[in-house]
Design a protein around this motif. Structure first.
Motif, PDB file in Angstrom:
ATOM      1  N   PHE A 274       0.830  -1.208   0.000  1.00  0.00           N
ATOM      2  CA  PHE A 274       0.000   0.000   0.000  1.00  0.00           C
ATOM      3  C   PHE A 274       0.864   1.257   0.000  1.00  0.00           C
ATOM      4  CE2 PHE A 274      -3.330  -2.853   1.947  1.00  0.00           C
ATOM      5  CZ  PHE A 274      -4.195  -2.778   0.876  1.00  0.00           C
ATOM      6  N   GLY A 275       2.019   1.195   0.686  1.00  0.00           N
ATOM      7  CA  GLY A 275       2.917   2.346   0.682  1.00  0.00           C
ATOM      8  C   GLY A 275       3.468   2.633  -0.700  1.00  0.00           C
ATOM      9  N   ALA A 276       3.806   1.577  -1.459  1.00  0.00           N
ATOM     10  CA  ALA A 276       4.293   1.769  -2.825  1.00  0.00           C
ATOM     11  C   ALA A 276       3.213   2.383  -3.708  1.00  0.00           C
ATOM     12  CB  ALA A 276       4.760   0.426  -3.400  1.00  0.00           C
ATOM     13  N   MET A 277       1.983   1.900  -3.568  1.00  0.00           N
ATOM     14  CA  MET A 277       0.883   2.490  -4.335  1.00  0.00           C
ATOM     15  C   MET A 277       0.659   3.949  -3.920  1.00  0.00           C
ATOM     16  SD  MET A 277       0.106   0.015  -6.287  1.00  0.00           S
ATOM     17  CE  MET A 277       1.692  -0.820  -6.061  1.00  0.00           C
ATOM     18  N   GLY A 278       0.822   4.236  -2.620  1.00  0.00           N
ATOM     19  CA  GLY A 278       0.656   5.597  -2.134  1.00  0.00           C
ATOM     20  C   GLY A 278       1.694   6.538  -2.707  1.00  0.00           C
ATOM     21  N   ALA A 279       2.934   6.078  -2.795  1.00  0.00           N
ATOM     22  CA  ALA A 279       3.987   6.922  -3.369  1.00  0.00           C
ATOM     23  C   ALA A 279       3.679   7.254  -4.824  1.00  0.00           C
ATOM     24  CB  ALA A 279       5.332   6.213  -3.249  1.00  0.00           C
ATOM     25  N   LEU A 280       3.217   6.254  -5.584  1.00  0.00           N
ATOM     26  CA  LEU A 280       2.841   6.490  -6.984  1.00  0.00           C
ATOM     27  C   LEU A 280       1.700   7.490  -7.079  1.00  0.00           C
ATOM     28  CD1 LEU A 280       3.113   5.662 -10.002  1.00  0.00           C
ATOM     29  CD2 LEU A 280       1.416   3.878  -9.536  1.00  0.00           C
ATOM     30  N   LEU A 281       0.710   7.349  -6.206  1.00  0.00           N
ATOM     31  CA  LEU A 281      -0.444   8.251  -6.225  1.00  0.00           C
ATOM     32  C   LEU A 281      -0.030   9.679  -5.871  1.00  0.00           C
ATOM     33  CD1 LEU A 281      -3.554   8.326  -6.563  1.00  0.00           C
ATOM     34  CD2 LEU A 281      -3.727   7.937  -4.102  1.00  0.00           C
ATOM     35  N   ALA A 282       0.854   9.839  -4.892  1.00  0.00           N
ATOM     36  CA  ALA A 282       1.300  11.176  -4.504  1.00  0.00           C
ATOM     37  C   ALA A 282       2.069  11.855  -5.630  1.00  0.00           C
ATOM     38  CB  ALA A 282       2.161  11.093  -3.242  1.00  0.00           C
ATOM     39  N   VAL A 283       2.928  11.108  -6.317  1.00  0.00           N
ATOM     40  CA  VAL A 283       3.660  11.678  -7.453  1.00  0.00           C
ATOM     41  C   VAL A 283       2.688  12.124  -8.542  1.00  0.00           C
ATOM     42  CG1 VAL A 283       5.290  11.148  -9.307  1.00  0.00           C
ATOM     43  CG2 VAL A 283       5.773  10.403  -6.978  1.00  0.00           C
ATOM     44  N   ALA A 284       1.652  11.320  -8.798  1.00  0.00           N
ATOM     45  CA  ALA A 284       0.642  11.704  -9.792  1.00  0.00           C
ATOM     46  C   ALA A 284      -0.084  12.974  -9.375  1.00  0.00           C
ATOM     47  CB  ALA A 284      -0.355  10.561  -9.987  1.00  0.00           C
ATOM     48  N   GLY A 285      -0.310  13.143  -8.075  1.00  0.00           N
ATOM     49  CA  GLY A 285      -0.945  14.365  -7.602  1.00  0.00           C
ATOM     50  C   GLY A 285      -0.084  15.585  -7.835  1.00  0.00           C
ATOM     51  N   VAL A 286       1.192  15.489  -7.542  1.00  0.00           N
ATOM     52  CA  VAL A 286       2.104  16.611  -7.783  1.00  0.00           C
ATOM     53  C   VAL A 286       2.165  16.940  -9.270  1.00  0.00           C
ATOM     54  CG1 VAL A 286       4.507  17.366  -7.614  1.00  0.00           C
ATOM     55  CG2 VAL A 286       3.457  16.123  -5.708  1.00  0.00           C
ATOM     56  N   ALA A 287       2.168  15.920 -10.124  1.00  0.00           N
ATOM     57  CA  ALA A 287       2.170  16.150 -11.568  1.00  0.00           C
ATOM     58  C   ALA A 287       0.941  16.938 -11.999  1.00  0.00           C
ATOM     59  CB  ALA A 287       2.231  14.809 -12.308  1.00  0.00           C
ATOM     60  N   GLY A 288      -0.193  16.678 -11.352  1.00  0.00           N
ATOM     61  CA  GLY A 288      -1.409  17.410 -11.693  1.00  0.00           C
ATOM     62  C   GLY A 288      -1.313  18.888 -11.383  1.00  0.00           C
ATOM     63  N   PHE A 289      -0.696  19.237 -10.255  1.00  0.00           N
ATOM     64  CA  PHE A 289      -0.508  20.651  -9.932  1.00  0.00           C
ATOM     65  C   PHE A 289       0.317  21.362 -11.007  1.00  0.00           C
ATOM     66  CE2 PHE A 289      -1.062  19.118  -5.440  1.00  0.00           C
ATOM     67  CZ  PHE A 289      -2.228  19.821  -5.193  1.00  0.00           C
ATOM     68  N   LEU A 290       1.228  20.635 -11.633  1.00  0.00           N
ATOM     69  CA  LEU A 290       2.136  21.246 -12.598  1.00  0.00           C
ATOM     70  C   LEU A 290       1.559  21.314 -14.005  1.00  0.00           C
ATOM     71  CD1 LEU A 290       5.473  19.516 -11.479  1.00  0.00           C
ATOM     72  CD2 LEU A 290       4.694  21.829 -10.929  1.00  0.00           C
ATOM     73  N   TRP A 291       0.823  20.281 -14.426  1.00  0.00           N
ATOM     74  CA  TRP A 291       0.540  20.139 -15.851  1.00  0.00           C
ATOM     75  C   TRP A 291      -0.933  20.093 -16.240  1.00  0.00           C
ATOM     76  CZ3 TRP A 291       4.675  16.208 -14.741  1.00  0.00           C
ATOM     77  CH2 TRP A 291       5.944  16.767 -14.940  1.00  0.00           C
ATOM     78  N   LEU A 292      -1.862  20.136 -15.311  1.00  0.00           N
ATOM     79  CA  LEU A 292      -3.274  20.168 -15.702  1.00  0.00           C
ATOM     80  C   LEU A 292      -3.665  21.592 -16.091  1.00  0.00           C
ATOM     81  CD1 LEU A 292      -4.981  17.775 -13.099  1.00  0.00           C
ATOM     82  CD2 LEU A 292      -4.604  17.375 -15.543  1.00  0.00           C
ATOM     83  N   GLN A 293      -3.924  21.792 -17.372  1.00  0.00           N
ATOM     84  CA  GLN A 293      -4.314  23.109 -17.915  1.00  0.00           C
ATOM     85  C   GLN A 293      -5.508  22.931 -18.859  1.00  0.00           C
ATOM     86  OE1 GLN A 293      -2.875  26.009 -17.183  1.00  0.00           O
ATOM     87  NE2 GLN A 293      -0.893  25.473 -16.288  1.00  0.00           N
ATOM     88  N   PRO A 294      -6.663  22.487 -18.347  1.00  0.00           N
ATOM     89  CA  PRO A 294      -7.760  22.114 -19.257  1.00  0.00           C
ATOM     90  C   PRO A 294      -8.321  23.264 -20.077  1.00  0.00           C
ATOM     91  CG  PRO A 294      -8.494  22.169 -16.968  1.00  0.00           C
ATOM     92  CD  PRO A 294      -7.011  22.304 -16.932  1.00  0.00           C
ATOM     93  N   ALA A 295      -8.532  24.415 -19.459  1.00  0.00           N
ATOM     94  CA  ALA A 295      -9.135  25.523 -20.198  1.00  0.00           C
ATOM     95  C   ALA A 295      -8.204  26.025 -21.298  1.00  0.00           C
ATOM     96  CB  ALA A 295      -9.478  26.662 -19.237  1.00  0.00           C
ATOM     97  N   LYS A 296      -6.927  26.147 -20.991  1.00  0.00           N
ATOM     98  CA  LYS A 296      -5.954  26.625 -21.966  1.00  0.00           C
ATOM     99  C   LYS A 296      -5.846  25.671 -23.144  1.00  0.00           C
ATOM    100  CE  LYS A 296      -1.049  27.807 -22.396  1.00  0.00           C
ATOM    101  NZ  LYS A 296       0.237  27.944 -21.658  1.00  0.00           N
ATOM    102  N   GLU A 297      -5.708  24.378 -22.876  1.00  0.00           N
ATOM    103  CA  GLU A 297      -5.582  23.407 -23.946  1.00  0.00           C
ATOM    104  C   GLU A 297      -6.897  23.197 -24.669  1.00  0.00           C
ATOM    105  OE1 GLU A 297      -3.632  19.831 -22.818  1.00  0.00           O
ATOM    106  OE2 GLU A 297      -2.105  20.860 -21.631  1.00  0.00           O
TER     107      GLU A 297
END
Length: 427
Positions: free
Chosen positions: A399-422
């Protein structure tokens, strides 16, 4: 003039009623979808006894479900823009019926495996097509609550399938559970066609009038899979599906063998964890809807919100294996799973905002199919960790390994989710 205004108001009211009737039918569609998924696990013990199956063979049956799952989701999604989704969804439900009925009489192991492969092929496109139809019924800023309701059909299917199908198995026979699901599938098809053709004529006319031109496949891939928003949604959905797949497969085992709980307590605690997704999901959908009504950008109301859910959920999973009391660990992991599932609620909305309607079904199906490949790997990784580590540490490390993957995906969202612009760039 007054008569025209009254006619317009009546038309809007009828569209709203028809839209919510469609959402209600799709809620039942997803509930049936997940009940079909769960039936083999719920009747595994008597089925293995009567058919002479070994645990290894039962594992093959579980894996067979995913053989055509992603392929079917992508294939059907790419032709969905050319066909009426009303008939596509009805056809999928009938495929589920066809996959269940051979099990109502004595069947071989090969027949059981084939039935699960067919069921996986029929269920692969289910969620993205349901989202596509939902988005046809509601405009962009009114999609949060309908999306959540359709998604919660899956939760309802998992929660209700346990006691309902167990009752059928104990009252009659384990084969009767497959018959019950087949009958339920036929009943849903009848309800669905009644809603779409009797209760929603305006929606049908609007769908028929909409252009059905579809961009060639290579152009869709080139223009939309180059989108940072689409790729980030795929990453978050993959991480979320990894958490959910591990939870469905290993959570009851973790409660019983890892935390030493008796079977009854492990069962109802697992049910409570699934139910926890309902208030969490409603609260977040309501918050997103309120932000959109205040003209807050979709980057914040959807992108930042889902990214925060992934990040917090990942952190909760990582800290859940500290020296907490057993019930505290259950609460932490359950809340983390509830946050992880938000990737499936907000992700399709973000993709739909970026991708035009002509290609939306294809992209929703493709992203969903690629994300579900996590189900092929995550439970196996958890099994390796459980086998190599004594006590509860193997489960918690997984579960910790899955949690680390999920947290990294969350940080990626803060950086690269730009729905209105795209989204503006694709129109």
């Amino acid at each position: 003039m007054l008569q025209i205004e009254q006619t317009v108001a009546a038309t809007h009211a009828a569209r709203a009623r028809n839209g919510w009737a469609t959402v209600a039918a799709l809620f039942l569609f997803m509930a049936l979808n997940f009940a079909d998924k769960a039936v083999v696990g719920l009747v595994a013990v008597p089925m293995m006894r009567d058919m002479g199956l070994s645990p290894a063979q039962l594992g093959i049956v579980g894996s067979a479900f995913f053989v055509l799952f992603a392929v079917s989701a992508i294939g059907v999604g790419w032709i969905a823009g050319r066909l009426d989704p009303t008939w596509l969804l009805a056809g999928l439900a009938l495929v589920w019926v066809a996959a269940q009925l051979p099990m109502i009489w004595p069947a071989s192991f090969a027949t059981l495996v084939l039935c699960r492969i067919v069921l996986g092929a029929g269920e692969g496109p289910a969620l993205p097509l349901a989202m596509h139809v939902t988005y046809e019924a509601f405009d962009d800023r009114r999609r949060s609550l309908p999306t959540l309701i359709v998604q919660l059909g899956a939760t309802a299917g998992l929660v209700l399938a346990g006691p309902a199908l167990t009752y059928v198995e104990q009252r009659w026979h384990w084969r009767a559970t497959f018959l019950a699901l087949g009958v339920a599938g036929v009943a849903w098809v009848a309800l669905w066609l009644a809603v779409r053709f009797a209760g929603a004529p305006r929606m049908r006319v609007r769908a028929a009038a909409a252009p059905r031109a579809v961009t060639p496949g290579w152009r869709v891939l080139r223009s939309h899979f180059g989108s940072a928003t689409v790729l980030t949604v795929l990453f978050q959905s993959f991480a979320g599906y990894a958490v959910v797949a591990c939870g469905i497969t290993w959570m009851p085992v973790y409660f019983r063998l890892g935390l030493g709980m008796p079977p009854a307590r492990a069962g109802w605690l697992f049910g409570l964890q699934v139910l926890l997704q309902v208030p969490v999901g409603f609260a977040l959908a309501t918050l997103s809807h309120a932000l959109l009504r205040r003209s807050v950008s979709t980057r914040i109301a959807r992108g930042v919100l889902v990214s925060a859910c992934c990040t917090v959920g990942g952190i909760l999973l990582c800290v859940s294996f500290a020296s907490w009391p057993p019930l505290a660990k259950v609460a932490l992991v359950g809340l983390a799973c509830a946050f992880a599932t938000q990737a499936f609620t907000f992700g399709p909305q973000l993709v739909a905002e970026v991708v035009p309607g002509a290609n939306r079904a294809a992209m929703l199906s493709t992203v969903h199919a690629l994300a579900t490949t996590a189900g092929l790997f995550a439970p196996a990784l958890m099994g390796h960790l459980v086998a190599s580590t004594a006590g509860s540490r193997g489960y918690e490390a997984g579960f910790g390994a899955m949690g680390a993957l999920l947290a990294v995906a969350g940080v990626a969202g803060f950086l690269w989710l730009q729905p209105a612009k795209e989204g503006r760039g694709t129109r």
